[in-house]
Write an enzyme that holds these catalytic residues in place. Structure first.
Site, PDB file in Angstrom:
ATOM      1  N   ILE A 131       0.771  -1.169  -0.150  1.00 32.51           N
ATOM      2  CA  ILE A 131      -0.436   0.398  -0.218  1.00 32.51           C
ATOM      3  C   ILE A 131       0.583   1.469  -0.094  1.00 32.51           C
ATOM      4  O   ILE A 131       1.837   1.725   1.193  1.00 32.51           O
ATOM      5  CB  ILE A 131      -0.905  -0.296   1.214  1.00 32.51           C
ATOM      6  CG1 ILE A 131      -1.822   1.192   1.265  1.00 32.51           C
ATOM      7  CG2 ILE A 131      -0.397  -0.320   2.830  1.00 32.51           C
ATOM      8  CD1 ILE A 131      -3.750   1.272   1.718  1.00 32.51           C
ATOM      9  N   MET A 133       0.901   5.190   0.750  1.00 36.93           N
ATOM     10  CA  MET A 133       0.708   6.250   0.981  1.00 36.93           C
ATOM     11  C   MET A 133       1.515   7.474   1.026  1.00 36.93           C
ATOM     12  O   MET A 133       1.537   8.578   0.382  1.00 36.93           O
ATOM     13  CB  MET A 133      -0.014   6.296   2.191  1.00 36.93           C
ATOM     14  CG  MET A 133      -1.324   4.648   2.440  1.00 36.93           C
ATOM     15  SD  MET A 133      -2.064   4.906   4.330  1.00 36.93           S
ATOM     16  CE  MET A 133      -1.994   3.032   4.703  1.00 36.93           C
ATOM     17  N   GLY A 137       7.089  14.246   0.809  1.00 41.51           N
ATOM     18  CA  GLY A 137       7.003  15.573   1.533  1.00 41.51           C
ATOM     19  C   GLY A 137       5.628  15.230   2.521  1.00 41.51           C
ATOM     20  O   GLY A 137       5.183  16.401   2.629  1.00 41.51           O
ATOM     21  N   GLY A 139       3.663  12.352   5.129  1.00 38.23           N
ATOM     22  CA  GLY A 139       3.566  10.916   5.871  1.00 38.23           C
ATOM     23  C   GLY A 139       2.020  11.567   6.660  1.00 38.23           C
ATOM     24  O   GLY A 139       1.472  10.753   6.525  1.00 38.23           O
ATOM     25  N   SER A 140       2.889  11.787   7.717  1.00 33.99           N
ATOM     26  CA  SER A 140       1.330  12.451   8.893  1.00 33.99           C
ATOM     27  C   SER A 140       0.677  13.201   8.104  1.00 33.99           C
ATOM     28  O   SER A 140      -0.866  12.167   8.410  1.00 33.99           O
ATOM     29  CB  SER A 140       2.061  12.435  10.116  1.00 33.99           C
ATOM     30  OG  SER A 140       3.156  12.216  10.545  1.00 33.99           O
ATOM     31  N   PHE A 164       9.170   4.831   1.425  1.00 32.47           N
ATOM     32  CA  PHE A 164       8.794   4.180   2.509  1.00 32.47           C
ATOM     33  C   PHE A 164       8.062   3.014   2.363  1.00 32.47           C
ATOM     34  O   PHE A 164       7.396   2.376   3.221  1.00 32.47           O
ATOM     35  CB  PHE A 164       8.560   4.547   3.868  1.00 32.47           C
ATOM     36  CG  PHE A 164       9.239   5.331   4.090  1.00 32.47           C
ATOM     37  CD1 PHE A 164      10.427   5.571   4.687  1.00 32.47           C
ATOM     38  CD2 PHE A 164       8.775   6.659   4.538  1.00 32.47           C
ATOM     39  CE1 PHE A 164      11.183   6.056   4.901  1.00 32.47           C
ATOM     40  CE2 PHE A 164       9.375   8.156   5.515  1.00 32.47           C
ATOM     41  CZ  PHE A 164      10.303   8.007   5.381  1.00 32.47           C
ATOM     42  N   GLU A 252      -6.205  -2.336  11.362  1.00 28.71           N
ATOM     43  CA  GLU A 252      -4.588  -1.910  11.070  1.00 28.71           C
ATOM     44  C   GLU A 252      -3.691  -1.584  12.145  1.00 28.71           C
ATOM     45  O   GLU A 252      -2.011  -2.033  12.540  1.00 28.71           O
ATOM     46  CB  GLU A 252      -4.527  -0.841   9.803  1.00 28.71           C
ATOM     47  CG  GLU A 252      -3.060  -0.591   9.382  1.00 28.71           C
ATOM     48  CD  GLU A 252      -3.215   0.539   7.793  1.00 28.71           C
ATOM     49  OE1 GLU A 252      -4.288   0.453   6.918  1.00 28.71           O
ATOM     50  OE2 GLU A 252      -2.026   0.729   7.798  1.00 28.71           O
ATOM     51  N   GLY A 349      23.746  -7.198  29.085  1.00 25.98           N
ATOM     52  CA  GLY A 349      24.949  -6.002  29.044  1.00 25.98           C
ATOM     53  C   GLY A 349      25.459  -6.254  27.901  1.00 25.98           C
ATOM     54  O   GLY A 349      24.555  -5.598  26.693  1.00 25.98           O
ATOM     55  N   GLY A 373       2.562   3.169   9.951  1.00 26.95           N
ATOM     56  CA  GLY A 373       0.523   3.108  10.624  1.00 26.95           C
ATOM     57  C   GLY A 373       0.265   4.254  11.424  1.00 26.95           C
ATOM     58  O   GLY A 373      -0.375   4.139  12.455  1.00 26.95           O
TER      59      GLY A 373
HETATM   60  C1  LIG Z   1       9.652   0.956   7.904  1.00 30.33           C
HETATM   61  C2  LIG Z   1       8.941   1.298   8.065  1.00 30.33           C
HETATM   62  C3  LIG Z   1       7.739   1.382   6.686  1.00 30.33           C
HETATM   63  C4  LIG Z   1       7.130   2.104   6.336  1.00 30.33           C
HETATM   64  N1  LIG Z   1       5.668   1.546   5.210  1.00 30.33           N
HETATM   65  C5  LIG Z   1       4.597   2.039   4.709  1.00 30.33           C
HETATM   66  C6  LIG Z   1       4.324   1.249   3.906  1.00 30.33           C
HETATM   67  O1  LIG Z   1       4.386   0.390   3.856  1.00 30.33           O
HETATM   68  N2  LIG Z   1       3.248   2.056   3.094  1.00 30.33           N
HETATM   69  C7  LIG Z   1       3.187   3.665   3.656  1.00 30.33           C
HETATM   70  O2  LIG Z   1       2.146   4.426   2.971  1.00 30.33           O
HETATM   71  N3  LIG Z   1       4.195   4.011   4.389  1.00 30.33           N
HETATM   72  C8  LIG Z   1       4.974   3.040   5.344  1.00 30.33           C
HETATM   73  N4  LIG Z   1       6.107   3.905   6.050  1.00 30.33           N
HETATM   74  C9  LIG Z   1       5.771   5.394   6.384  1.00 30.33           C
HETATM   75  C10 LIG Z   1       4.960   5.614   7.645  1.00 30.33           C
HETATM   76  O3  LIG Z   1       3.255   5.497   8.077  1.00 30.33           O
HETATM   77  C11 LIG Z   1       5.774   7.231   7.786  1.00 30.33           C
HETATM   78  O4  LIG Z   1       7.020   7.007   8.084  1.00 30.33           O
HETATM   79  C12 LIG Z   1       4.894   8.177   9.131  1.00 30.33           C
HETATM   80  O5  LIG Z   1       3.452   7.494   9.235  1.00 30.33           O
HETATM   81  C13 LIG Z   1       5.166   8.752   9.442  1.00 30.33           C
HETATM   82  O6  LIG Z   1       5.653   9.741   8.089  1.00 30.33           O
HETATM   83  P1  LIG Z   1       6.984  10.754   8.048  1.00 30.33           P
HETATM   84  O7  LIG Z   1       8.271   9.882   8.215  1.00 30.33           O
HETATM   85  O8  LIG Z   1       6.498  11.095   6.737  1.00 30.33           O
HETATM   86  O9  LIG Z   1       6.972  11.528   9.255  1.00 30.33           O
HETATM   87  P2  LIG Z   1       6.706  13.253   9.444  1.00 30.33           P
HETATM   88  O10 LIG Z   1       4.770  12.773   9.455  1.00 30.33           O
HETATM   89  O11 LIG Z   1       7.061  13.879   8.391  1.00 30.33           O
HETATM   90  O12 LIG Z   1       6.883  14.057  11.144  1.00 30.33           O
HETATM   91  C14 LIG Z   1       7.870  14.240  11.412  1.00 30.33           C
HETATM   92  C15 LIG Z   1       8.040  13.726  12.945  1.00 30.33           C
HETATM   93  O13 LIG Z   1       6.745  15.038  13.302  1.00 30.33           O
HETATM   94  C16 LIG Z   1       5.063  14.093  13.807  1.00 30.33           C
HETATM   95  N5  LIG Z   1       4.359  15.412  13.446  1.00 30.33           N
HETATM   96  C17 LIG Z   1       3.709  15.093  12.085  1.00 30.33           C
HETATM   97  N6  LIG Z   1       2.228  15.454  12.740  1.00 30.33           N
HETATM   98  C18 LIG Z   1       2.414  16.004  13.672  1.00 30.33           C
HETATM   99  C19 LIG Z   1       0.714  17.058  14.795  1.00 30.33           C
HETATM  100  N7  LIG Z   1       0.103  17.223  13.432  1.00 30.33           N
HETATM  101  N8  LIG Z   1       1.406  16.990  15.362  1.00 30.33           N
HETATM  102  C20 LIG Z   1       2.740  16.144  16.417  1.00 30.33           C
HETATM  103  N9  LIG Z   1       3.363  16.177  15.643  1.00 30.33           N
HETATM  104  C21 LIG Z   1       3.152  15.545  14.511  1.00 30.33           C
HETATM  105  C22 LIG Z   1       5.984  12.895  13.310  1.00 30.33           C
HETATM  106  O14 LIG Z   1       4.730  12.163  14.970  1.00 30.33           O
HETATM  107  C23 LIG Z   1       6.921  12.532  13.416  1.00 30.33           C
HETATM  108  O15 LIG Z   1       7.260  12.361  15.080  1.00 30.33           O
HETATM  109  C24 LIG Z   1       6.314   3.045   6.266  1.00 30.33           C
HETATM  110  C25 LIG Z   1       7.734   3.622   6.770  1.00 30.33           C
HETATM  111  C26 LIG Z   1       9.150   2.877   7.407  1.00 30.33           C
HETATM  112  C27 LIG Z   1      10.199   3.247   8.623  1.00 30.33           C
END
Ligand SMILES: Cc1cc2nc3c(=O)[nH]c(=O)nc-3n(C[C@H](O)[C@H](O)[C@H](O)COP(=O)(O)OP(=O)(O)OC[C@H]3O[C@@H](n4cnc5c(N)ncnc54)[C@H](O)[C@@H]3O)c2cc1C
Length: 387
Positions: A131, A133, A137, A139-140, A164, A252, A349, A373
Site C-alpha cells: 500500500i 500512501m 513530502g 507522511g503523517s 517507505f 491496521e 549488558g 501506521g
Molecule cells: C519501515 C517502514 C515501513 C513503512 N511502510 C509503509 C508502507 O507500507 N506504506 C506507506 O504508505 N507508508 C509506510 N511507511 C511510512 C510511515 O507510515 C511514515 O513514515 C509515518 O506515517 C510518518 O510519516 P513521515 O515519515 O513523513 O514523518 P512526518 O509526518 O514528517 O513526521 C515527522 C515527525 O513529526 C511528527 N508530527 C507530524 N505531524 C504532527 C502533528 N500534527 N502534531 C505533532 N507531531 C506531528 C511525527 O509524529 C514525527 O515525529 C513506512 C515507514 C517505515 C519507516
C-alpha cells in the site's frame, strides 16, 4: 503458556483455531528455518517463492470468503498467522500487511468484479501486495499528498512518487493513494489498484537501508504518466479514498499493537533465560534484586497491554473497534514494547548490543513500531479528539 501466564481468551479457545495454529507453525518451521530467514536478511527482502509456498499452505487471505478463493476465516485466523510469524522472528514476511491491511481494502471496498479479479490471486500468493500512501513530502499529513490521478479517456494518468513502501520491491499489486481532484483535500482523494507487471511508466526506486527489519524491503516507487484503467479505481467511485482509509485504519493499528505484545513476551522470555545463566559477582544476574524488579515491571506492563489488546480483538470480532480505542492500543503497546525491549537489552549488558542475540534484533525492529501506521504523536491527536 507464556511468561505472562494469561490463558488464551475464550474466543481463541477453539479446536479449529488450535489446529490452524499447529499447521501454520509446522509450515513456518519447515519453510522458514533460521538459515533461510538469515539469507532474506542478507538480501534485504523475502524470496518471492516463499509467498507462493505460504499461499499454497493457506497462510494468505485467511479471512477472504471461500467464494473468492479464500479460506473463509476471520480475524482470529489472521492473528494466528501474525503470532506464529512474530514468535519465530520472521520479520521480513509481511503477512500482517498483506492479510490484515491490504486484502481487506479489496474485500470491503472493491466492486464485485474487482474482488473476483484480485482476491483469489492474493490468496494464492500469485500477487504480493503493498500500500502506497507515504510520499517524500507527506507522511503523517496524508491530505497533502501530491501524487495525482487525472481522468483521461477510460482511465487515469498517474504521476508522482511514494516512499517507505513495504514490499515495494516485490509487490505486484499496489494500492496507491492519489488525488483524482487536486483542488480538493480529503474529498479529492481516491485509491487506485495497480498491477505492476509490464506497467509502462512505473518504476521501483532504491531499497532503503534501514536500522532494523533487515529482511523486509522498504522502497521508493515512481509513477511517470502511468495509465490506470478506470476499472482499477477501488470501489469504482472517485473521492472515496479517505473514507476507505479511515475505515481500515483501526484494524491496521491494532495488528501493529498485537505485534508489540508478542515482542514484549518474547523479550521478557529471552531475557529471563539470559540472566538466569549469566554470572556476575558470584551469583546470577537474575539474583540481583534490580534485575527482578526490572523484569517484574516489564511483566506487569506487558500483562496490562495483553489484557487490553485481547479486549480490542474481541471488539474487532464484534465489529465494535473505534478509532480512539485503536489509537490507544497502538500508542500504548508500541511505546511499552520499546520501554520493555530497552530494559531487557540493558540486562544483557554488552551482549545485548550484538546482533547475534535476539534482543538486539528486537531492539532494532521495535523502533519503527512507534512511527509507521500513524506515529505516536498522531495517535495522541486522534485520542485527544475524543476528550
Ligand atoms: C519501515 C517502514 C515501513 C513503512 N511502510 C509503509 C508502507 O507500507 N506504506 C506507506 O504508505 N507508508 C509506510 N511507511 C511510512 C510511515 O507510515 C511514515 O513514515 C509515518 O506515517 C510518518 O510519516 P513521515 O515519515 O513523513 O514523518 P512526518 O509526518 O514528517 O513526521 C515527522 C515527525 O513529526 C511528527 N508530527 C507530524 N505531524 C504532527 C502533528 N500534527 N502534531 C505533532 N507531531 C506531528 C511525527 O509524529 C514525527 O515525529 C513506512 C515507514 C517505515 C519507516
Amino acid at each position: 503458556m507464556s511468561v505472562l501466564g494469561i490463558p488464551d481468551p475464550e474466543f481463541m479457545q477453539d479446536e479449529e483455531i488450535s489446529m490452524y495454529r499447529d499447521a501454520v507453525g509446522k509450515f513456518l518451521d519447515r519453510h522458514a528455518p533460521e538459515k533461510r530467514v538469515e539469507k532474506w536478511r542478507e538480501d534485504g527482502q523475502v524470496e518471492r517463492e516463499f509467498w507462493r509456498e505460504a499461499g499454497e499452505a493457506g497462510l494468505l487471505g485467511v479471512s477472504v470468503p471461500a467464494e473468492y478463493g479464500g479460506h473463509g476465516g476471520d480475524f482470529r485466523h489472521d492473528i494466528v498467522v501474525v503470532d506464529q510469524v512474530a514468535r519465530r522472528g520472521i520479520e521480513g514476511f509481511a503477512a500482517s500487511l498483506h492479510n490484515v491491511i491490504i486484502t481487506p481494502y479489496i474485500q470491503t471496498h472493491g466492486t464485485e468484479e474487482q474482488k473476483k479479479r484480485w482476491l483469489p490471486k492474493l490468496v494464492s500468493g500469485e500477487l504480493v501486495s503493498a500500500i502506497a500512501m507515504s510520499e517524500p513530502g507527506a507522511g503523517s499529513d496524508l491530505q497533502s499528498i501530491r501524487t495525482t490521478a487525472i481522468k483521461e479517456g477510460n482511465g487515469y494518468r498517474l504521476n508522482g512518487s511514494k516512499t517507505f513502501i513495504s514490499n515495494g520491491q516485490i509487490a505486484d499489486l499496489i494500492v496507491v493513494v492519489a488525488k483524482t481532484d487536486p483542488s480538493q483535500g480529503a474529498k479529492g482523494t481516491s485509491l487506485l489498484v495497480i498491477e505492476t507487471e509490464g506497467l509502462e511508466g512505473f518504476s521501483r526506486g532504491k531499497k532503503l537501508d534501514k536500522i532494523g527489519l533487515d529482511a523486509q524491503d522498504t522502497s521508493e516507487l515512481f509513477f511517470d504518466n502511468v495509465f490506470v484503467p478506470a476499472d482499477n479505481l477501488l470501489g469504482g467511485v472517485e473521492g472515496r479514498g479517505f473514507y476507505q482509509l479511515m475505515a481500515e485504519l483501526p484494524r491496521e493499528r491494532l495488528i501493529i499493537a498485537i505485534g508489540s505484545v508478542i515482542v514484549m513476551e518474547k523479550a521478557i522470555e529471552t531475557t529471563l533465560d539470559y540472566v538466569k545463566n549469566r554470572k556476575a559477582f558470584g551469583q546470577t544476574v537474575f539474583d540481583f534484586q534490580n534485575t527482578q524488579f526490572k523484569l517484574a515491571e516489564c511483566k506487569a506492563k506487558a500483562t496490562v497491554a495483553k489484557v487490553f489488546i485481547n479486549d480490542c480483538v474481541n471488539k474487532v470480532l464484534k465489529g465494535e473497534l473505534d478509532v480512539t480505542t485503536a489509537s490507544i492500543a497502538k500508542m500504548w503497546s508500541t511505546e511499552t514494547e520499546w520501554e520493555i525491549v530497552d530494559t531487557c537489552l540493558q540486562l544483557h549488558g554488552g551482549y545485548g548490543y550484538i546482533n547475534e542475540y535476539p534482543i538486539a534484533k528486537m531492539f532494532r525492529n521495535s523502533r519503527v513500531q512507534r512511527i509507521y501506521g500513524g506515529s505516536t504523536e498522531i495517535m495522541k491527536l486522534l485520542i485527544a479528539r475524543s476528550l
